[in-house]
Design a protein around this motif. Structure first.
Motif, mmCIF file in Angstrom:
data_model
loop_
_atom_site.group_PDB
_atom_site.id
_atom_site.type_symbol
_atom_site.label_atom_id
_atom_site.label_comp_id
_atom_site.label_asym_id
_atom_site.label_seq_id
_atom_site.Cartn_x
_atom_site.Cartn_y
_atom_site.Cartn_z
ATOM 1 N N ASP A 573 0.831 -1.210 0.000
ATOM 2 C CA ASP A 573 0.000 0.000 0.000
ATOM 3 C C ASP A 573 0.864 1.258 0.000
ATOM 4 O O ASP A 573 0.578 2.241 -0.698
ATOM 5 C CB ASP A 573 -0.923 0.002 1.217
ATOM 6 C CG ASP A 573 -1.985 -1.091 1.144
ATOM 7 O OD1 ASP A 573 -2.261 -1.563 0.019
ATOM 8 O OD2 ASP A 573 -2.524 -1.480 2.206
ATOM 9 N N ILE A 574 1.947 1.220 0.792
ATOM 10 C CA ILE A 574 2.844 2.375 0.848
ATOM 11 C C ILE A 574 3.510 2.604 -0.505
ATOM 12 O O ILE A 574 3.626 3.741 -0.983
ATOM 13 C CB ILE A 574 3.926 2.173 1.935
ATOM 14 C CG1 ILE A 574 3.292 2.095 3.324
ATOM 15 C CG2 ILE A 574 4.958 3.295 1.876
ATOM 16 C CD1 ILE A 574 2.701 3.375 3.821
ATOM 17 N N THR A 575 3.943 1.511 -1.158
ATOM 18 C CA THR A 575 4.634 1.665 -2.445
ATOM 19 C C THR A 575 3.712 2.229 -3.518
ATOM 20 O O THR A 575 4.179 2.917 -4.430
ATOM 21 C CB THR A 575 5.221 0.326 -2.928
ATOM 22 O OG1 THR A 575 4.167 -0.644 -3.062
ATOM 23 C CG2 THR A 575 6.268 -0.193 -1.960
ATOM 24 N N GLU A 576 2.421 1.952 -3.410
ATOM 25 C CA GLU A 576 1.488 2.538 -4.373
ATOM 26 C C GLU A 576 1.465 4.061 -4.250
ATOM 27 O O GLU A 576 1.425 4.784 -5.254
ATOM 28 C CB GLU A 576 0.089 1.954 -4.165
ATOM 29 C CG GLU A 576 -0.015 0.480 -4.584
ATOM 30 C CD GLU A 576 -1.389 -0.102 -4.300
ATOM 31 O OE1 GLU A 576 -2.248 0.640 -3.776
ATOM 32 O OE2 GLU A 576 -1.610 -1.287 -4.613
ATOM 33 N N THR A 577 1.517 4.555 -3.011
ATOM 34 C CA THR A 577 1.566 6.003 -2.798
ATOM 35 C C THR A 577 2.877 6.576 -3.323
ATOM 36 O O THR A 577 2.899 7.630 -3.979
ATOM 37 C CB THR A 577 1.425 6.325 -1.297
ATOM 38 O OG1 THR A 577 0.231 5.735 -0.804
ATOM 39 C CG2 THR A 577 1.390 7.821 -1.059
ATOM 40 N N VAL A 578 3.972 5.873 -3.026
ATOM 41 C CA VAL A 578 5.280 6.328 -3.501
ATOM 42 C C VAL A 578 5.313 6.340 -5.029
ATOM 43 O O VAL A 578 5.807 7.294 -5.653
ATOM 44 C CB VAL A 578 6.405 5.434 -2.939
ATOM 45 C CG1 VAL A 578 7.752 5.788 -3.563
ATOM 46 C CG2 VAL A 578 6.482 5.561 -1.421
ATOM 47 N N SER A 579 4.790 5.292 -5.645
ATOM 48 C CA SER A 579 4.791 5.204 -7.115
ATOM 49 C C SER A 579 4.010 6.344 -7.736
ATOM 50 O O SER A 579 4.407 6.894 -8.770
ATOM 51 C CB SER A 579 4.223 3.858 -7.562
ATOM 52 O OG SER A 579 5.026 2.783 -7.108
ATOM 53 N N ASP A 580 2.889 6.711 -7.111
ATOM 54 C CA ASP A 580 2.093 7.834 -7.631
ATOM 55 C C ASP A 580 2.910 9.124 -7.624
ATOM 56 O O ASP A 580 2.845 9.918 -8.564
ATOM 57 C CB ASP A 580 0.820 8.011 -6.797
ATOM 58 C CG ASP A 580 -0.176 6.870 -7.006
ATOM 59 O OD1 ASP A 580 -0.063 6.188 -8.050
ATOM 60 O OD2 ASP A 580 -1.045 6.657 -6.144
ATOM 61 N N LYS A 581 3.678 9.340 -6.561
ATOM 62 C CA LYS A 581 4.491 10.557 -6.493
ATOM 63 C C LYS A 581 5.646 10.505 -7.495
ATOM 64 O O LYS A 581 6.029 11.530 -8.072
ATOM 65 C CB LYS A 581 5.017 10.755 -5.067
ATOM 66 C CG LYS A 581 3.931 11.161 -4.070
ATOM 67 C CD LYS A 581 4.499 11.500 -2.720
ATOM 68 C CE LYS A 581 3.427 12.026 -1.785
ATOM 69 N NZ LYS A 581 2.939 13.363 -2.201
ATOM 70 N N LEU A 582 6.212 9.312 -7.704
ATOM 71 C CA LEU A 582 7.309 9.194 -8.661
ATOM 72 C C LEU A 582 6.832 9.338 -10.103
ATOM 73 O O LEU A 582 7.640 9.634 -10.997
ATOM 74 C CB LEU A 582 8.022 7.851 -8.477
ATOM 75 C CG LEU A 582 8.794 7.669 -7.171
ATOM 76 C CD1 LEU A 582 9.409 6.274 -7.103
ATOM 77 C CD2 LEU A 582 9.909 8.722 -7.031
ATOM 78 N N ASP A 583 5.527 9.106 -10.336
ATOM 79 C CA ASP A 583 4.992 9.258 -11.694
ATOM 80 C C ASP A 583 5.166 10.680 -12.220
ATOM 81 O O ASP A 583 5.201 10.898 -13.429
ATOM 82 C CB ASP A 583 3.510 8.870 -11.719
ATOM 83 C CG ASP A 583 3.311 7.367 -11.633
ATOM 84 O OD1 ASP A 583 4.288 6.622 -11.871
ATOM 85 O OD2 ASP A 583 2.184 6.930 -11.307
ATOM 86 N N THR A 584 5.269 11.654 -11.304
ATOM 87 C CA THR A 584 5.421 13.051 -11.736
ATOM 88 C C THR A 584 6.791 13.303 -12.355
ATOM 89 O O THR A 584 7.018 14.358 -12.943
ATOM 90 C CB THR A 584 5.204 14.004 -10.547
ATOM 91 O OG1 THR A 584 6.178 13.703 -9.532
ATOM 92 C CG2 THR A 584 3.812 13.828 -9.962
ATOM 93 N N TYR A 585 7.706 12.337 -12.215
ATOM 94 C CA TYR A 585 9.050 12.491 -12.770
ATOM 95 C C TYR A 585 9.226 11.693 -14.060
ATOM 96 O O TYR A 585 10.351 11.460 -14.496
ATOM 97 C CB TYR A 585 10.103 12.042 -11.750
ATOM 98 C CG TYR A 585 10.158 12.908 -10.510
ATOM 99 C CD1 TYR A 585 10.993 14.008 -10.436
ATOM 100 C CD2 TYR A 585 9.343 12.621 -9.413
ATOM 101 C CE1 TYR A 585 11.045 14.803 -9.305
ATOM 102 C CE2 TYR A 585 9.386 13.417 -8.267
ATOM 103 C CZ TYR A 585 10.229 14.505 -8.223
ATOM 104 O OH TYR A 585 10.272 15.289 -7.093
ATOM 105 N N ASP A 586 8.116 11.278 -14.666
ATOM 106 C CA ASP A 586 8.200 10.439 -15.869
ATOM 107 C C ASP A 586 9.017 11.089 -16.981
ATOM 108 O O ASP A 586 9.639 10.395 -17.798
ATOM 109 C CB ASP A 586 6.797 10.120 -16.390
ATOM 110 C CG ASP A 586 6.128 9.016 -15.585
ATOM 111 O OD1 ASP A 586 6.840 8.372 -14.782
ATOM 112 O OD2 ASP A 586 4.915 8.807 -15.728
ATOM 113 N N ALA A 587 9.022 12.424 -17.046
ATOM 114 C CA ALA A 587 9.730 13.110 -18.123
ATOM 115 C C ALA A 587 11.230 12.871 -18.067
ATOM 116 O O ALA A 587 11.911 12.933 -19.095
ATOM 117 C CB ALA A 587 9.434 14.606 -18.074
#
Length: 1018
Positions: A573-587
């Motif tokens: 569950d925690i990693t899902e939150t972390v992954s969502d925040k890391l998605d903003t760095y996709d560029a």
């Protein structure tokens, strides 16, 4: 010299030798091993031992301590460290530099063999391994597109064998794989109904799963082997296996358990770019070329795609060879740019395309010859060795410039081309050899430097030395030969470059005026020099120190650690939150690989940890993003601080990653618990220091445990032993392998276990019953006390004393300043009696390396003086020339201050190189002053004539050396940051030293000449 005469008179022979060298160099270049950095030889061995599910305290007492005691007497051991955690022990042996590790490993094996008898019976056999930091995966390949079970099968059956057949590949490991397992989910009610125990089922399965040879019989003239076959051939055979009850009745396994053909329960998962995947990590052979192996794997992936199911995709997650190739390409680019700059500088001074070509040819010849020498000495082609070529690029033409200048002087006096070439080169050959020798001898003390500094920079020293030797040979053979053929006329002053001659005349006039002034104000000149040097020394606290420069490899690691004892579901569950925040760095993210859970223990032997997750992120190349890796790491760290329920650290990989943490503190004392409490205080203290980031203790927070304390007396009343109780509890909550089952060549476990709903809560433990040998059923709570407690994760020791390590990364400040503040903060803390701390990691390596390099610098200066004393056959003139060295301090410290770089190991190497470089200009100047004086001029006039006349060759050699290093000084391209401090040191040091050489050395010359005259009169 005969060599010069022979080369001029036998041009065909010289050309053939040059062509042979070029051919050999090309072949050597194709066969050179390519790596990012030189291989670091760490004399380290590891003794790894497993011990079931034992607690860390038991592992330490029963496994680690006996092994530590046995190996401590092995000759050459410097430090013995141990890590004891649940079910595994890891003893790390660090030997003194220069130790023969092969012999040491034999001694370690003998010592461990002597202690095997005192280890517990169920302890695994100790594995003794050589630690090699180079044995890390070079590539990670993700397989996505289907369910994990299907991915695992394809990876194991098709991809792994195919990859391992590729040239240079040593092994391939599958991460995130699903392991097939036959599970027997026991029904406790049925077991009670039929009066069957788990032991009965295990015995029945083992009895039914046996094959054996039982003898031979004769048939005619042949012997027939008698073999009883009875292995389990299918899952149905397992279901139909007969189990005998206590009442001598028979039932089938399927009557007692739900038989499932499934996959082993896993508390880990791997996700690549948001998709469930399995990951293949690829290791290369020790002597294999990283780039070639990666190219082979990439080519095999292309060939293999046609054979894989259409729905499966293979993608390279991380390829370390990409950064190597970009770094090598950048350094080669810098070499080319530096070569072009040197060519135009020579063209500007020489005013002749032919003359410039004559000198310029020595550069490629020297570089190609260096490749040959590197191949035969076993060196690799890496960023540092290529950087050595780039740094030595300008120096390669110095000897050729001096030779050509003298040949021109004879041509201008009317000598024929051949005679001018022979006479001009022969007269200065010995001086050129001596001048080059002063540069070469500074590297000799590197032979006596040990540790990381030696491993890193001995290859660079060899590369520079090889290139200078090759350029020297070219200067005394190739340059005279080409001069005798190509220089049809001496240089003139006409043409479009005449403006440069007028500019040089103005520079000469200004220099002559300055020279007159300093000769008339000698005390002021010397005093001013001393003041400037003292002022530059005041910059040292502002500059700071560092171990090695960090490089922007674009690799980011995010570590997520949830609370102690956290379940895998909670971590997910925690990693899902972390992954969502890391998605903003996709560029800026190229690949993102998540490994959640399955933390593992030392050497992969410990139990898995469902409370941890690791992201390995590869950013796009630096040229394709606006921010540096460090800046992105800082932004990610700030964003992830807001994620509740976990400790999250973000770090960047750089060149020093394999050399220990920047800040590493070792707390030592007699009690583990006191050390843990003290470590918490230290972490809190140093976390407040500017520049400290992600400070953490190796002790960590205790893992919540339910301790089951068996009452041996009560157990004995029911005919039970402690081991029997442990075995039944383990079966209830972990399961037990009953047998093995083979199908199509694959072997899998047949595991007994209870339904998950009966082994999940504390109530399940409290309600559990223990079966006695007599058939009685006793509640567990009647035989044992259940208590909740905190248990340690890992227990560490160093040299047989408890230890806790505290590590930290750096942010925004250099290592020297941060370590000084940390040390001050620790000195202000009140340590309990018997407890001490030591600074390790890069701080320790830096201090050790700086100390060894300082000794090497002193010896280098002495050797330079000795070479000049032999050259001049005089002890005074070399002493005068050595006064050009103190002035380099001004340039070195000023350059580092202006560029904002700390004093690091590469910068220190640059200082050592300067000791051999800066004296060359002084040698040229002092030597010519003496020549003019011997012709009858007085001292003052000799200096005023020698200075301006030698200004031109001094400017040529200095500018070619300095400007050829400018691309490295600007850190253009990937990997250049490693050589930038070295280049900056030489650029600024040589620039400032050249100015002082032209003005200070004549003044010092006069002062010592006066002193000599005074003593002579006496």
């Amino acid at each position: 010299m005969k060599l010069v005469t022979s080369s001029v008179k036998r041009p065909v022979g010289v050309i053939m030798i040059v062509l042979a060298i070029i051919a050999l160099g090309v072949v050597s270049l194709r066969n050179l091993n390519v790596n990012l950095m030189p291989e670091i030889d760490l004399p380290v061995a590891v003794v790894a031992t497993s011990y079931g599910d034992a607690a860390p305290e038991e592992v330490e007492k029963l496994i680690s301590e006996p092994i530590e005691s046995s190996v401590s007497s092995v000759e050459g051991i410097e430090t013995v460290q141990s890590q004891s955690q649940a079910g595994s022990s890891l003893v790390v042996l660090m030997f003194n530099s220069g130790t023969n590790l092969d012999q040491a490993l034999l001694n370690v094996r003998e010592s461990v063999d002597q202690v095997r008898g005192v280890l517990p019976e169920n302890a695994g056999d100790p594995s003794i391994l050589r630690f090699n930091p180079q044995q890390m995966p070079i590539m990670w390949v993700g397989l996505t597109g289907d369910e994990p079970a299907k991915l695992t099968q394809v990876a194991n059956d098709e991809i792994v064998p195919y990859f391992e057949r590729q040239s240079g590949v040593a092994s391939v490991t599958v991460e995130g794989a699903k392991k097939r397992e036959i599970q027997l989910i026991l029904d406790q009610a049925k077991l009670n109904q039929y009066g069957v125990t788990s032991r009965s089922i295990i015995e029945a399965l083992n009895n039914a799963n046996q094959s054996a040879s039982v003898g031979t019989i004769e048939k005619g003239n042949k012997d027939l082997q008698l073999r009883v076959t009875g292995e389990l051939a299918s899952v149905d055979d397992i279901k139909e296996t007969i189990v005998q009850t206590e009442r001598q009745a028979t039932v089938h396994v399927s009557d007692l358990a739900d038989v499932r053909d499934t996959y082993k329960e896993s508390d880990s998962k791997t996700i690549v770019n948001g998709e469930s995947a399995v990951v293949l990590s690829i290791m290369k052979k020790t002597d294999a070329n990283t780039v070639n192996v990666a190219n082979n794997v990439n080519a095999s992936m292309t060939d293999m795609k046609n054979d894989l199911p259409a729905e499966l995709q293979t993608d390279v997650i991380i390829d370390t060879s990409e950064y190597i190739k970009m770094s090598i390409q950048s350094v080669v680019q810098n070499i080319i740019i530096g070569g072009i700059i040197s060519f135009f500088i020579l063209l500007l001074f020489l005013k002749s395309i032919r003359a410039t070509i004559v000198i310029g040819l020595s550069i490629p010849i020297a570089i190609i010859s260096t490749f040959t020498l590197m191949y035969f000495t076993g060196e690799t082609l890496n960023v540092l060795t290529l950087g050595g070529l780039a740094l030595g690029l300008g120096m390669m033409v110095d000897s050729s410039i001096v030779i050509l200048e003298h040949i021109y002087s004879y041509r201008q006096h009317g000598y024929a081309m051949v005679d001018a070439a022979i006479k001009g080169a022969s007269e200065l050959a010995s001086a050129v050899i001596a001048s080059t020798t002063t540069t070469l001898v500074v590297f000799l003390p590197m032979v006596f430097v040990e540790g990381i500094a030696s491993d890193m920079f001995t290859p660079l020293a060899l590369a520079v030395s090889f290139s200078l030797i090759a350029s020297l040979v070219a200067a005394v053979t190739l340059v005279p030969m080409l001069s005798s053929k190509l220089l049809a006329k001496a240089t003139g002053d006409s043409g479009r470059r005449y403006w440069f001659n007028r500019f040089l005349d103005k520079v000469n006039n200004v220099y002559r005026s300055m020279l007159r002034w300093v000769l008339g104000h000698r005390k002021t000149t010397v005093f001013g020099t001393v003041v400037i040097i003292a002022g530059s020394l005041a910059l040292i606290p502002q500059i700071g120190t560092s171990f090695m420069p960090s490089t922007d490899q674009g690799k980011v690691q995010v570590n997520v650690q949830t609370g102690p004892g956290s379940s895998f579901a909670h971590t997910t569950d925690i990693t899902e939150t972390v992954s969502d925040k890391l998605d903003t760095y996709d560029a800026v993210v190229e690949t993102n690989y998540l490994n959640a859970g399955g933390g593992g223990g030392a050497m992969g032997m410990g139990g898995s940890s469902g409370g941890s997750a690791t992201y390995r992120i590869q950013l796009v190349p630096a040229a394709e993003r606006d921010a540096s890796t460090s800046a992105i790491v800082q932004d990610m760290s700030d964003d992830l601080e807001t994620v509740p329920g976990a400790e999250i650290s973000v770090s960047a990989s750089n060149s020093a990653a394999g050399m220990g943490d920047p800040i590493q503190l070792s707390l030592n004392g007699p009690e583990h618990q006191v050390l843990r409490d003290l470590a918490d205080d230290v972490v809190n203290t140093i976390s407040r220091i500017d520049g400290v980031r992600n400070a953490e203790s190796s002790a960590g927070t205790g893992v919540p445990q339910m301790q089951i304390e068996v009452d041996n007396g009560k157990a004995a009343q029911y005919g039970l032993t402690k081991q029997q109780i442990i075995s039944q509890i383990r079966l209830q909550f972990t399961g037990r392998v009953a047998s093995t089952y083979r199908e199509d060549g694959d072997e899998m476990n047949v595991t007994l276990m209870f339904p998950k709903e009966e082994r999940s809560t504390i109530s399940d433990l409290e309600d559990m019953s223990i079966h006695s040998p007599s058939g009685a059923t006793i509640p567990l709570v009647s035989l044992a006390d259940l208590n909740e407690a905190q248990g340690p994760v890992t227990l560490q020791r160093e040299n047989q004393e408890p230890q806790v390590n505290i590590t930290s990364e750096l942010a925004g400040r250099n290592l020297g300043r941060v370590s000084s503040d940390v040390e001050q903060a620790l000195d202000d803390m009140a340590m309990p009696d018997g407890y001490t701390y030591d600074m390790g990691g890069q701080v320790e390596d830096m201090a050790e390396s700086f100390g060894q390099l300082a000794v090497a610098l002193v010896f280098s200066i002495f050797l330079v003086y000795a070479v000049m004393a032999v050259q001049f056959e005089n002890a005074l003139f070399p002493f005068v020339i050595m006064f050009s060295l103190p002035a380099t301090v001004i340039g070195v410290l000023g350059g580092l201050y202006v560029t904002g770089l700390p004093l690091s190991i590469p910068a220190f190497i640059g200082v050592i190189m300067l000791a051999g470089i800066v004296v060359n200009n002084s040698i040229v100047l002092v030597d010519y002053i003496n020549i003019v004086r011997r012709k009858g001029s007085d001292r003052h006039e000799a200096i005023l004539e020698a200075g301006p006349s030698r200004l031109r060759p001094i400017l040529m050699t200095t500018l070619t050396t300095i400007l050829a290093m400018v691309p490295l000084g600007l850190a253009l391209g990937q990997g250049s940051a490693m050589q930038q401090p070295l280049a900056i040191t030489i650029i600024f040091g040589l620039s400032v030293s050249s100015i002082f050489t032209l003005l200070l050395i004549p003044v010092v010359y006069t002062l010592f000449d006066d002193l000599t005259a005074k003593f002579t009169r006496r």
